[in-house]
Design an enzyme around this catalytic site. Structure first.
Site, PDB file in Angstrom:
ATOM      1  CE  LYS A   1      -1.416  -3.419  -3.872  1.00 36.10           C
ATOM      2  NZ  LYS A   1      -0.627  -4.614  -3.670  1.00 36.10           N
TER       3      LYS A   1
ATOM      4  NE  ARG B   1       4.356  -3.650 -11.946  1.00 36.93           N
ATOM      5  CZ  ARG B   1       4.030  -2.439 -11.532  1.00 36.93           C
ATOM      6  NH1 ARG B   1       3.998  -2.172 -10.248  1.00 36.93           N
ATOM      7  NH2 ARG B   1       3.738  -1.491 -12.379  1.00 36.93           N
TER       8      ARG B   1
HETATM    9  P1  AMP Z   1       2.830  -2.743  -3.185  1.00 31.81           P
HETATM   10  O1  AMP Z   1       3.863  -3.800  -3.498  1.00 31.81           O
HETATM   11  O2  AMP Z   1       2.047  -3.004  -1.954  1.00 31.81           O
HETATM   12  O3  AMP Z   1       3.397  -1.332  -3.271  1.00 31.81           O
HETATM   13  O4  AMP Z   1       1.724  -2.789  -4.369  1.00 31.81           O
HETATM   14  C1  AMP Z   1       2.045  -2.586  -5.707  1.00 31.81           C
HETATM   15  C2  AMP Z   1       1.975  -3.913  -6.434  1.00 31.81           C
HETATM   16  O5  AMP Z   1       0.629  -4.379  -6.536  1.00 31.81           O
HETATM   17  C3  AMP Z   1       2.405  -3.829  -7.867  1.00 31.81           C
HETATM   18  O6  AMP Z   1       3.809  -3.871  -7.983  1.00 31.81           O
HETATM   19  C4  AMP Z   1       1.746  -5.032  -8.492  1.00 31.81           C
HETATM   20  O7  AMP Z   1       2.620  -6.141  -8.398  1.00 31.81           O
HETATM   21  C5  AMP Z   1       0.564  -5.322  -7.594  1.00 31.81           C
HETATM   22  N1  AMP Z   1      -0.765  -5.244  -8.254  1.00 31.81           N
HETATM   23  C6  AMP Z   1      -1.744  -6.148  -8.119  1.00 31.81           C
HETATM   24  N2  AMP Z   1      -2.828  -5.816  -8.808  1.00 31.81           N
HETATM   25  C7  AMP Z   1      -2.559  -4.647  -9.433  1.00 31.81           C
HETATM   26  C8  AMP Z   1      -3.284  -3.784 -10.299  1.00 31.81           C
HETATM   27  N3  AMP Z   1      -4.531  -4.070 -10.664  1.00 31.81           N
HETATM   28  N4  AMP Z   1      -2.671  -2.669 -10.740  1.00 31.81           N
HETATM   29  C9  AMP Z   1      -1.404  -2.373 -10.369  1.00 31.81           C
HETATM   30  N5  AMP Z   1      -0.666  -3.152  -9.548  1.00 31.81           N
HETATM   31  C10 AMP Z   1      -1.217  -4.272  -9.082  1.00 31.81           C
END
Ligand code: AMP
Length: 660
Positions: free
Chosen positions: A317, A322
């Site tokens: 992650k 994004r």
């Molecule tokens: P959160 O903002 O904590 O809900 O996490 C989701 C965000 O993690 C997504 O909107 C992406 O921007 C980010 N992200 C980073 N790496 C990945 C990955 N391998 N797959 C999907 N999302 C990812």
């Protein structure tokens, strides 16, 4: 259609805070709108001329509007500025000034919706040297023919401060009620049972109003008062349930279309021309951003494996920005969109360049995380660094060399004319490699593009090892992704097909929270002259309201304290909280919910003061954060409705209880 009719609806909507009552008003408005004007009226209600992702800004400076008011009302610039400060809102100031206008026009042509929209479009599109003069002239012409109320909404619209507080989902609710013809059958049934349109509830059903449907289905429904026998009441209630289910079905259909084509104006136009059937024709289209898929969270890898039926993919992650990349013309045209669906291509010309040159095919939509890397070594840098590239128009070239970025791709939503969102995860991952042949998981390879690091696991220990490696490589955790047959891309949804697991889950309260500022407190001592603390809220997505969870005063450094009053200054509301805020405690300054801050806390507790999840887990108590502190990160990539939700707060509270 007269613009004044539209403004009367806005006045009524603004005075309401309940979502259902707002939906009633929208249903009435859109049903009374001629179908050829529906798209226009929906856009005006959103305060836009074109969908946000096209990047066309109306945003006229308030100074220009002040000059237009001067030309039309003959009040002096100083008097107008004073009125603006007094009311704290350009719209209310314009309403008052036009109401007391010193110069009465001889000729006055009532404003129509079409004329207003045509003038606003010209204001938005005009460019070049004399564009300011033309904008001024157009605004003054409109104001010249405005009533006070029309002036209020016109000025707010041109300054992009519409502030009706209508969520897109509320608009979609209204569309669903309008396009459920079975509501007319319910009306016929009521008439068949001897009721008449003289009855306000029956009339409300005839108008397709959602509150009417509720008043018939609640336990103490108004039906009892109507002198009907038991059997009639039962059959009416059954019909109400059936109709409600159909409304829900239509809502889901419209939401599905909206998630892959987030433009309410276009959706309204389709509904107006071909009803629900035409909505099914909405397809993923390169150039039009889809709403992002999001993940749930769980506190351990073994929980994740259980939830995923014993087998899952884990991906790093990455902590960055994004990006959804839309490539057309075999790589000739590349457009990049943020999670908020803004077009950010101009800020990342380097990324657009890599994609354009490495893409092989006709067209595609890829998704990934754009991360900053160290010039020279190519190793990952903390997220904050990338924000130095955002919003920059000048010196961008230097920054590109100083802060190189890599787009780490993790999904493919469309490839060579075919939608991929309905395909399972592994097939979509394969499609990334088809689109960009030779792509590797090695960020340091210096190609500007990489594939997210991924491992298929069935075993928790293997997963933990991968997780630790992710942290050591500078990531914030892992994203588990279902590999089942049903592992589609759910645009606009937070579901269990993706589950995040972050390092914060090891310490104190699990994840960080993204909370919305809804109030502020004046500081004292070292913080004199600025704010000392803020009232923070979570988002209640059921009711479209913001409910408070804590007063936040720690974690701010001098720079934040200097910056925040500026950021919040345009968001003050006078005379009480914003209608969508359910505040648990008094504040010095009420703030319109807009700014999202990342917050950490020790735990979630019950509170007799805060309103988040009030009465849901315990009578006369809501959920609050203990020892909240600002992490230093203003989440300008998130809108207020992307904040941590009340549902998530309840989930986190339950998880915390389980862990203990
Ligand atoms: P959160 O903002 O904590 O809900 O996490 C989701 C965000 O993690 C997504 O909107 C992406 O921007 C980010 N992200 C980073 N790496 C990945 C990955 N391998 N797959 C999907 N999302 C990812």
């Amino acid at each position: 259609m007269q613009y004044s009719d539209l403004c009367s609806f806005y006045e009524r909507i603004e005075s309401l805070s309940g979502r259902l009552e707002m939906t009633d008003q929208l249903v009435e408005l859109y049903r009374s709108t001629p179908s050829e004007l529906l798209e226009t009226v929906v856009r005006l209600t959103k305060g836009e001329i074109r969908p946000g992702f096209e990047g066309l800004e109306l945003g006229v400076a308030e100074k220009l509007v002040v000059r237009a008011l001067y030309m039309v009302t003959m009040f002096s610039i100083d008097e107008i500025e004073e009125e603006k400060v007094r009311s704290g809102d350009i719209g209310i100031a314009a309403e008052a000034l036009v109401g007391r206008k010193r110069q009465t026009a001889l000729f006055h042509e009532p404003l129509t919706v079409s004329r207003v929209f045509a003038s606003l479009s010209r204001i938005a599109f005009v460019e070049g040297r004399s564009s300011q003069d033309l904008k001024l002239k157009l605004i003054a012409e409109l104001l010249h023919d405005s009533s006070p109320i029309e002036a209020k909404y016109l000025t707010r619209t041109v300054c992009q401060k519409m502030r009706l507080g209508i969520a897109d989902m509320t608009q979609i609710d209204a569309f669903a009620y309008i396009h459920t013809p079975e509501i007319d059958e319910l009306h016929d049934l009521l008439i068949g049972f001897g009721l008449s349109d003289n009855d306000e509830h029956v009339r409300a059903i005839k108008k397709h109003l959602p509150t009417a449907m509720n008043s018939f289905s609640e336990p103490h429904s108004v039906l009892k008062e109507k002198g009907l026998d038991k059997d009639s009441i039962r059959s009416i209630k059954e019909k109400v349930q059936e109709v409600k289910a159909l409304v829900q079905q239509n809502r889901e259909t419209i939401v599905r279309a909206y998630n892959i084509h987030p433009d309410l104006g276009r959706i309204a136009a389709l509904l107006a021309s071909g009803g629900m059937e035409s909505i099914n024709e909405v397809k993923v289209t390169p150039g039009i951003p889809l709403r992002a898929m999001l993940g749930e969270r769980l506190p351990s890898i073994s929980d994740i494996i259980d939830k995923m039926d014993g087998r899952t993919a884990l991906e790093y992650k990455y902590d960055g920005l994004r990006v959804q990349a839309h490539i057309t013309g075999s790589g000739q045209d590349v457009r990049l969109f943020s999670r908020q669906l803004e077009n950010i291509t101009d800020q990342f010309p380097d990324v657009a360049g890599y994609l354009g040159s490495m893409f092989r095919g006709e067209d595609c939509i890829l998704e990934g995380e754009c991360v900053p890397v160290e010039a020279g070594t190519g190793s990952l840098l903390p997220f904050q660094v990338i924000s130095q590239r955002r919003g920059r128009k000048y010196e961008l070239h230097d920054k590109i060399e100083e802060i190189p970025v890599v787009l780490v791709l993790f999904d493919c939503l469309f490839l060579n004319g075919s939608e991929m969102i309905g395909e399972p995860y592994l097939k979509r991952r394969g499609a990334i490699l088809e689109a960009i042949p030779g792509l590797t998981e090695d960020i340091e390879a210096g190609q500007g593009l990489a594939l997210s690091k991924m491992l298929l696991i069935t075993d928790a220990e293997e997963g933990e090892e991968f997780f630790i490696r992710a942290l050591n490589d500078g990531c914030e955790g892992v994203m588990a992704k279902s590999v089942g047959k049903e592992s589609i891309y759910q645009a606009g949804n937070r579901g269990w097909l993706w589950i995040k697991y972050k390092k914060d889950y090891h310490s104190e309260l699990n994840d960080t929270l993204d909370l919305v500022v809804v109030g502020a407190y004046h500081g004292s001592g070292r913080r004199g002259g600025t704010f000392g603390a803020f009232l923070m809220a979570a988002y209640d997505s059921d009711e479209d309201r913001f409910r408070t969870v804590c007063k936040l005063g720690s974690g701010f450094n001098d720079r934040h304290l200097e910056e925040l009053p500026g950021i919040l200054s345009g968001l003050r509301t006078e005379g009480g909280p914003h209608p969508q805020v359910d505040a648990g405690m008094p504040v010095d300054v009420h703030i319109i919910p807009q700014i999202v801050l990342e917050v950490k806390a020790a735990e979630i507790t019950f509170s007799p003061v805060h309103t988040c999840a009030w009465g849901k887990l315990k009578g006369n108590a809501g959920l609050a954060l203990r020892f909240p502190r600002f992490t230093g990160r203003i989440r300008d990539d998130k809108g207020p409705r992307d904040a941590t939700t009340v549902h998530e707060m309840i989930g986190l509270y339950r998880q915390q209880v389980k862990t203990l």
